[in-house]
Structure formats: structure tokens, C-alpha cells
Design an enzyme around this catalytic site. Sequence first.
Site, PDB file in Angstrom:
ATOM      1  N   ARG A  95       0.837  -1.188   0.000  1.00  0.00           N
ATOM      2  CA  ARG A  95       0.000   0.000   0.000  1.00  0.00           C
ATOM      3  C   ARG A  95       0.882   1.252   0.000  1.00  0.00           C
ATOM      4  O   ARG A  95       1.954   1.274   0.631  1.00  0.00           O
ATOM      5  CB  ARG A  95      -0.851  -0.027   1.269  1.00  0.00           C
ATOM      6  CG  ARG A  95      -1.838   1.116   1.440  1.00  0.00           C
ATOM      7  CD  ARG A  95      -2.983   1.015   0.522  1.00  0.00           C
ATOM      8  NE  ARG A  95      -4.129   1.812   0.939  1.00  0.00           N
ATOM      9  CZ  ARG A  95      -5.135   2.106   0.109  1.00  0.00           C
ATOM     10  NH1 ARG A  95      -5.126   1.666  -1.140  1.00  0.00           N
ATOM     11  NH2 ARG A  95      -6.160   2.804   0.527  1.00  0.00           N
ATOM     12  N   THR A 370      -9.820   0.418  -9.533  1.00  0.00           N
ATOM     13  CA  THR A 370      -8.820  -0.390  -8.880  1.00  0.00           C
ATOM     14  C   THR A 370      -8.853  -1.598  -9.774  1.00  0.00           C
ATOM     15  O   THR A 370      -9.688  -1.682 -10.667  1.00  0.00           O
ATOM     16  CB  THR A 370      -9.304  -0.695  -7.433  1.00  0.00           C
ATOM     17  OG1 THR A 370      -9.169   0.485  -6.642  1.00  0.00           O
ATOM     18  CG2 THR A 370      -8.540  -1.805  -6.749  1.00  0.00           C
ATOM     19  N   THR A 388      -4.062  -0.690  -7.194  1.00  0.00           N
ATOM     20  CA  THR A 388      -4.850   0.504  -7.480  1.00  0.00           C
ATOM     21  C   THR A 388      -4.024   1.780  -7.576  1.00  0.00           C
ATOM     22  O   THR A 388      -2.925   1.871  -7.011  1.00  0.00           O
ATOM     23  CB  THR A 388      -5.905   0.691  -6.355  1.00  0.00           C
ATOM     24  OG1 THR A 388      -6.821   1.705  -6.738  1.00  0.00           O
ATOM     25  CG2 THR A 388      -5.282   1.044  -5.025  1.00  0.00           C
ATOM     26  N   ASP A 412      -7.956   8.316   0.353  1.00  0.00           N
ATOM     27  CA  ASP A 412      -8.458   7.202   1.163  1.00  0.00           C
ATOM     28  C   ASP A 412      -8.253   7.434   2.660  1.00  0.00           C
ATOM     29  O   ASP A 412      -8.762   6.683   3.490  1.00  0.00           O
ATOM     30  CB  ASP A 412      -7.794   5.885   0.734  1.00  0.00           C
ATOM     31  CG  ASP A 412      -8.626   5.156  -0.321  1.00  0.00           C
ATOM     32  OD1 ASP A 412      -9.773   5.561  -0.563  1.00  0.00           O
ATOM     33  OD2 ASP A 412      -8.110   4.181  -0.904  1.00  0.00           O
ATOM     34  N   SER A 441      -7.783   0.986   3.360  1.00  0.00           N
ATOM     35  CA  SER A 441      -8.266   0.504   2.063  1.00  0.00           C
ATOM     36  C   SER A 441      -9.466  -0.407   2.247  1.00  0.00           C
ATOM     37  O   SER A 441      -9.708  -0.923   3.347  1.00  0.00           O
ATOM     38  CB  SER A 441      -7.135  -0.268   1.383  1.00  0.00           C
ATOM     39  OG  SER A 441      -7.601  -0.910   0.222  1.00  0.00           O
ATOM     40  N   GLY A 462     -13.639  -1.473  -6.990  1.00  0.00           N
ATOM     41  CA  GLY A 462     -14.968  -0.926  -6.674  1.00  0.00           C
ATOM     42  C   GLY A 462     -15.009  -0.034  -5.454  1.00  0.00           C
ATOM     43  O   GLY A 462     -16.099   0.174  -4.899  1.00  0.00           O
ATOM     44  N   GLY A 463     -13.857   0.483  -4.999  1.00  0.00           N
ATOM     45  CA  GLY A 463     -13.886   1.396  -3.850  1.00  0.00           C
ATOM     46  C   GLY A 463     -14.588   0.756  -2.664  1.00  0.00           C
ATOM     47  O   GLY A 463     -14.323  -0.395  -2.300  1.00  0.00           O
TER      48      GLY A 463
END
Length: 559
Positions: A95, A370, A388, A412, A441, A462-463
Site C-alpha cells: 500500500r 482499482t 490501485t 483514502d 483501504s 470498486g472502492g
Amino acid sequence: MGFVLVSAIWISGCAGGQLGKQNSEEYRNGMVVSASPDASKVGLDILKKGGNAVDAAVAVQFALAVVYPNAGNIGGGGFLVYRSAEGETNTLDFREKAGAAASRNMYLDSTGQPIVDKSLYGQLAAGVPGSVAGMITAHEKYGKLKWADLLEPAVQLARKGFAITARQAAELNDLRDKFVQFNPFGTALIKEGQWAKGDLLTQSELANTLEQIRDKGRAGFYEGAVADSLLLEMKRGGGILTKEDLKNYQAVWRNAVTGTYKGYRIITMPPPSSGGIALIQLLKSVAPYPLRKWGNHADSTVQVMVEAERRVYADRATHLGDPDFYAVPGKELMEDDYIRSRMKTFSWSKATASAVVKAGGIKGKEHEETTHFSIVDKAGNAVSVTTTLNGSYGAAVVVKGAGFLLNNEMDDFSVKPGSPNMYGLVGGEANAIAPGKRMLSSMTPTIIEKDRKLFMVVGTPGGSTIITSVFQTILNVIEFDQNMQQAVTSKRFHHQWLPDEVYIEEGALDSLNQSRLKSRGYILTPRGPIGRVDAILKTKWGYYQGGADPRGDDLSLGW
Ligand code: GLY
């Protein structure tokens, strides 16, 4: 020689309520399912050359950075869940991180209100990219083929170009003004005139960067010419990432979050993803209810799932953040007693009201980009990767001279406690911005075992809807006996506590079930496609079944 078993199956719930025919192919030696046919081919080639699932994942990650630039990336980050053929499990956190100069209120104006676009577009929206470090770290531990051989297909795709799909042409045309605004020196993504299906997209600067990574590994990205280009870009656009931020970035191996659902073992991503804990909470919340008897998309099934989602997303907003900065109470959140007590407050006669706090709506699907890919190799090693830039094409900035897109992952974070981000998600202290911290996330790459053997590899973009799409796909197979493609194609719905609405894809719920839910106080809001699940199922006969989401250009390939 590869095995292939072809059967025709009928899938219900396709667009317009029609029945659609979908071929389902099953393979013995391995499978790759990704958002791009070109990337799936790259992955399959690596498997056929004797590469393992991690080798193929590395090659697919870099190929996606070329052929699926809206989410595939080297300028972003992601998560990898691994299960070896022998049952060893591991997860890799690559990340992005906030730069050392990041501060809690960096996206607020003088009155303390969020300046929305500041965390979404431009250089300041970017976190320190993690994908290159992630791939190197994964390859060092599990890879078999040579690093350079895994990069070469991406280099070639960038150098020689690839034919874009109709969907990609439309996206690039839609975003033209944005690209012009944020890339005053031009980028390969901008064309004179309109993009059309079949046009060749060549990215020579990106090819040069990929060659640097191919030849120098980590130093080819986090140091030297590529790093210098990124730092120049920061200077040009008021970004804060520094040489030290790049040099210090490390991907982290973390123990998987695990849980069981009716005898299936769920192996999934721990924080800084909220996805794994939330997925296990959701599955445990609905486990006591007879979903199979009620049926898929029946009002009672939807009601129980929505009430579980409401409670789990409320937990997410309060309790989840980067575990290196915040003591996430993961064990407690997944305890059976805790989950039972949460679901006790649910009434059949009336929807539970979500707490009234300031929250925004979910924006269009183009913001939920993503990408996910699932891979199994000949030996049975499995890899589930979700990666993503955050929004589609990230911060819309292509690093001049290096040809890759910057992420806009800083959005985010909980930019201001209680204020929604672009997915309508709210958060608090646990996910506040801090230097060097990873933003929370929803990405939920997951692997499932049955009887200690590989059963499923699954994930989606898809968030905020990622978690509920993975949840539904799993239930479609385990509770509703769908094969992998059916489970992926099946229409979806989504609730995330705030805003207090159930988002439904067209055709997900028939009118009777809709009116029953409405009479109990549920607000049903139609919306466009939810998620793009790419998954693999191992059948009891030992074949791999792919599920490539028809909502995109996704493709499953096996051998
Ligand atoms: N950027 C989307 C997520 O990580 O959940």
C-alpha cells in the site's frame, strides 16, 4: 499438454432480464483472470514457461500498468494474498504511504473544511508508490523465473503499443480535458482527435521506466532517473514526496486475517485494508440465517445482508486504520459474541436507521477504479492481488519523462473526521493522516480453502463496494450453488452504513422483493455496475473454473 473441459451453462440475470449464454471452460494446469485480455495472456505465458503463480502475478502487475492504465500501475500500490500448494499462507502489503511532510489537515481550507479536489487530483494527492517494491519483495521470497523475464512482456507492450478496447477509447476521450489540465507537456494518453477502438497506444517513456526496473530492480524506480522525474513532478505541481520517502518505502509481509464460514476457511488481507476483517464480520453475521432456503436476492436474504453491512461499515469507520499507527481491535471485531450482539439489534419489521452523520453519496463508477487479478499455477499455488491508483487514472498526472500515472490514494485517508471521501466513506482518528502512515483501504484479495485444499481465489475493484462484492460472490458459490462465472456475473447490491441507502444494479432485485424491502423502510437506489470481480474456483474434480466479470473487458485464461 493442457486440459480443457468445455461446457455451456445458462446464466440468469443478464442485462434486461434476458437469459444469456456463457461458455464455461475448465482447466487442470492453471489459470489467470484479469481485467485485460493482454495482461491475462502475459500471465498465462509465464505459467506455461514454468513460472509459478507469484512470477505470473509480477508479470501481470507490470503488464496491467501498460494495458490497463486506469488502475494497473507502478505509481500506486496494493495487496497480495498468497497460498502455497502446501497450504502456507502469507499476505504482502504494498500500500502507498503518506510522505514524511504530510500533515493531518493538509487538505482542509482555513475554515477547516475539506478542499475536495486537493486530495483527488494533482501531485499533492499522491502517496509514496508501493507497487514496484511490492513486486520485488514478492519475487524475492517466492519467485522462480528471472526478474527481467517477468518485466519484458510489459516493456514490449509499452514500446510496441497495444490495441485499446472500445471501453478504453471512451474513457480516454472522456478524460482528455483532465489529462490536458494536469499534463501541460502532454502525455501518451492524449491523442490529436478522438481515440477509437483498435487504436494503438504506445508509451515509450513508460517503456524506458520499465526497462530501468527490469535492469536495476528497486533502484530503477526509487532512485536514479525515474525517481528524479517523480521528484521534478512534485516540484512542478506542489507535491510533497521526497527522495527519502522513495528510498525508505518498504513493502511489508503481514499475517493473513483468517476466519471460517460453514467449514470454508477464508484467508484474506489484514489492515491497512479494512476488507479482510469486514469480510469475515459479514460472513459471520449472516451465518446463522437460512440464506440458501430463502434464495438469492430474496427480500429476507437482502435484508440480513444489508443489516450486516450497515453494522460492519460503521465499525470500519471507527475502528480501522494502519496497524503500524493505530491499535486496530481486529480480534474483538471478529469475535462470534461481538457479532451476535451487533446483529441482535436488527428487526425484521423495520430497517435499522444508520446514525445521522454528515455523509455524501457514492459517485460514478469511473471513480471506483482499482483492479484485481487471480492466479493459480500448475502446482496449485494461488495468488490474489488487488492493486490501485485509487481513482480512475489516479491523480491524472503522468510523470513527465517517466510515463507512469501518480496515484491519488491520499483521498483514502479520513481527510476530516466525519466527512465522506469520494466513495462516501467516513472515518475518524484511526484513519487520520500522519507522516509515513498507510491510508485505510477496502481492497479484499481473498483465498478460500475447503477441507484444507484450495477452493477459491477472489477479489474485485470498486472502492467501498469491494467488500460487499466479494461477500456476495462467495455467497453465490457457497450458498446458492453458482459456478464461478455465474457468481461473478450475478447482479449486485451494496450498503455501507452511510449514506443510508441500498445501491442496486439494474435487475438485481425484482419488483416484489423491492416493494417488500421498501415497505420496511429501506431506500433502494439504482446505480450502474458494481465491482468487476475476477475469480477462480477449484471444482471437486480438480479443474479450475474462471469467473471474468462481464462488466469490463476482463478475461479468464487457463491451460
Ligand atoms: N483505493 C481504494 C481502496 O484502497 O479501497
